[in-house]
Design an enzyme around this catalytic site. Structure first.
Site, PDB file in Angstrom:
ATOM      1  N   ARG A  92       0.873  -1.284  -0.028  1.00  0.00           N
ATOM      2  CA  ARG A  92      -0.007  -0.046  -0.203  1.00  0.00           C
ATOM      3  C   ARG A  92       0.965   1.199  -0.294  1.00  0.00           C
ATOM      4  NH1 ARG A  92      -4.867  -2.591   2.489  1.00  0.00           N
ATOM      5  NH2 ARG A  92      -6.494  -1.171   2.465  1.00  0.00           N
ATOM      6  N   ARG A 131     -21.559  -2.225   1.997  1.00  0.00           N
ATOM      7  CA  ARG A 131     -21.011  -3.455   2.633  1.00  0.00           C
ATOM      8  C   ARG A 131     -20.879  -3.279   4.220  1.00  0.00           C
ATOM      9  NH1 ARG A 131     -14.691  -4.496   1.412  1.00  0.00           N
ATOM     10  NH2 ARG A 131     -14.438  -2.869   2.834  1.00  0.00           N
ATOM     11  N   ARG A 137     -18.960  -4.000   9.313  1.00  0.00           N
ATOM     12  CA  ARG A 137     -17.236  -3.868   9.372  1.00  0.00           C
ATOM     13  C   ARG A 137     -17.278  -2.209   9.765  1.00  0.00           C
ATOM     14  NH1 ARG A 137     -12.908  -4.682   4.686  1.00  0.00           N
ATOM     15  NH2 ARG A 137     -11.701  -2.734   5.139  1.00  0.00           N
ATOM     16  N   ARG A 148      -9.684   6.523   4.362  1.00  0.00           N
ATOM     17  CA  ARG A 148      -9.240   5.552   3.447  1.00  0.00           C
ATOM     18  C   ARG A 148      -8.858   5.811   1.780  1.00  0.00           C
ATOM     19  NH1 ARG A 148     -13.409   1.384   4.723  1.00  0.00           N
ATOM     20  NH2 ARG A 148     -12.236  -0.369   3.478  1.00  0.00           N
TER      21      ARG A 148
HETATM   22  P1  AMP Z   1      -8.400  -3.613   3.779  1.00  0.00           P
HETATM   23  O1  AMP Z   1      -9.095  -4.908   4.535  1.00  0.00           O
HETATM   24  O2  AMP Z   1      -7.412  -4.153   3.152  1.00  0.00           O
HETATM   25  O3  AMP Z   1      -9.328  -2.441   3.296  1.00  0.00           O
HETATM   26  O4  AMP Z   1      -7.538  -3.225   5.149  1.00  0.00           O
HETATM   27  C1  AMP Z   1      -8.286  -2.532   6.292  1.00  0.00           C
HETATM   28  C2  AMP Z   1      -7.629  -1.479   7.035  1.00  0.00           C
HETATM   29  O5  AMP Z   1      -6.276  -2.513   7.515  1.00  0.00           O
HETATM   30  C3  AMP Z   1      -6.568  -0.533   6.218  1.00  0.00           C
HETATM   31  O6  AMP Z   1      -7.601   0.462   6.143  1.00  0.00           O
HETATM   32  C4  AMP Z   1      -5.504  -0.267   7.192  1.00  0.00           C
HETATM   33  O7  AMP Z   1      -5.617   0.586   8.359  1.00  0.00           O
HETATM   34  C5  AMP Z   1      -5.093  -1.662   7.490  1.00  0.00           C
HETATM   35  N1  AMP Z   1      -4.208  -2.310   6.539  1.00  0.00           N
HETATM   36  C6  AMP Z   1      -4.400  -3.190   5.565  1.00  0.00           C
HETATM   37  N2  AMP Z   1      -3.447  -3.395   4.909  1.00  0.00           N
HETATM   38  C7  AMP Z   1      -2.435  -2.824   5.207  1.00  0.00           C
HETATM   39  C8  AMP Z   1      -1.170  -2.384   4.649  1.00  0.00           C
HETATM   40  N3  AMP Z   1      -0.611  -3.338   3.700  1.00  0.00           N
HETATM   41  N4  AMP Z   1      -0.575  -1.565   5.311  1.00  0.00           N
HETATM   42  C9  AMP Z   1      -1.074  -0.835   6.261  1.00  0.00           C
HETATM   43  N5  AMP Z   1      -2.092  -0.910   6.620  1.00  0.00           N
HETATM   44  C10 AMP Z   1      -2.955  -2.190   6.169  1.00  0.00           C
END
Ligand code: AMP
Length: 193
Positions: A92, A131, A137, A148
């Site tokens: 990311r 969602r 969630r 985000r």
């Molecule tokens: P996601 O389910 O991929 O949308 O991730 C949900 C949240 O987890 C994100 O908004 C971040 O806070 C954290 N997160 C997930 N993957 C990462 C990553 N590669 N680097 C940093 N934070 C992450």
């Protein structure tokens, strides 16, 4: 191994399309968001720390995320029964992208393709709100979604340029039915596998 990065904004369909990819190509799935949510649900120190960032829509610090990724990768691939890995939600940031390439290189592996799902912002917000209503969630609320998306545009999209230069970026239109979008993805994966 067939290592695929599925790339895109929150709500672009990474998780849904990962499920299809796993099934069709016999891949292991690494979703860093799922890993962190599982830690939170288990009430671990890591989960508590992660939640302090996730609940604000911010990223977990790179060093921590990179360590987690390497250990999850080794654990998921240790039996040798998958044909490759899908990285969903990682990298990311540019440092995460560099670390992923290094981690794979150390293991004699590389990324075969980065599949980038392109979806307009309004559609992303609609999908995430819906969602949140369906799954509960907690970061799928309007304020956190906005944060985000800002993080995505500022910190994550520079990776596109990096992968474009490496010649492994494949932009896919992320609008249509799940099957239509998966058809576009499979066309790309079939060419690189
Ligand atoms: P996601 O389910 O991929 O949308 O991730 C949900 C949240 O987890 C994100 O908004 C971040 O806070 C954290 N997160 C997930 N993957 C990462 C990553 N590669 N680097 C940093 N934070 C992450």
């Amino acid at each position: 191994m067939l290592n695929i990065v599925i790339f895109g904004a929150p709500g672009s369909g990474k998780g849904t399309q990962s499920e299809n990819l796993i099934e069709k190509y016999n891949l292991a799935h690494i979703s860093t968001g799922d890993v962190l949510r599982a830690e939170k649900a288990a009430g671990t120190e890591l989960g508590k720390l992660a939640d302090s960032y996730m609940s604000k829509g911010q990223l977990i610090p790179d060093e921590l995320m990179i360590d987690i990724l390497a250990s999850v990768f080794d654990q998921k691939t240790k039996n040798g029964d998958c044909k490759g890995v899908i990285f969903d939600g990682f990298p990311r940031t540019i440092p995460q992208g560099t670390a992923l390439s290094e981690m794979l290189k150390e293991r004699g592996e590389k990324i075969a393709a980065v599949v980038s799902l392109d979806v307009a912002e309004e559609e992303l917000i609609d999908r995430l709100i819906s969602r949140g209503q369906k799954t509960g969630r907690t970061d799928d609320n309007y304020e956190t979604i906005k944060a985000r998306l800002d993080v995505y545009y500022n910190q994550t999209t520079p990776l596109k340029e990096m992968y474009e230069k490496e010649g492994i970026l494949h932009a896919i239109e992320g609008i249509g039915t799940i099957d239509e979008i998966f058809g576009r993805i499979a066309t790309v994966v079939d060419k690189v596998k």
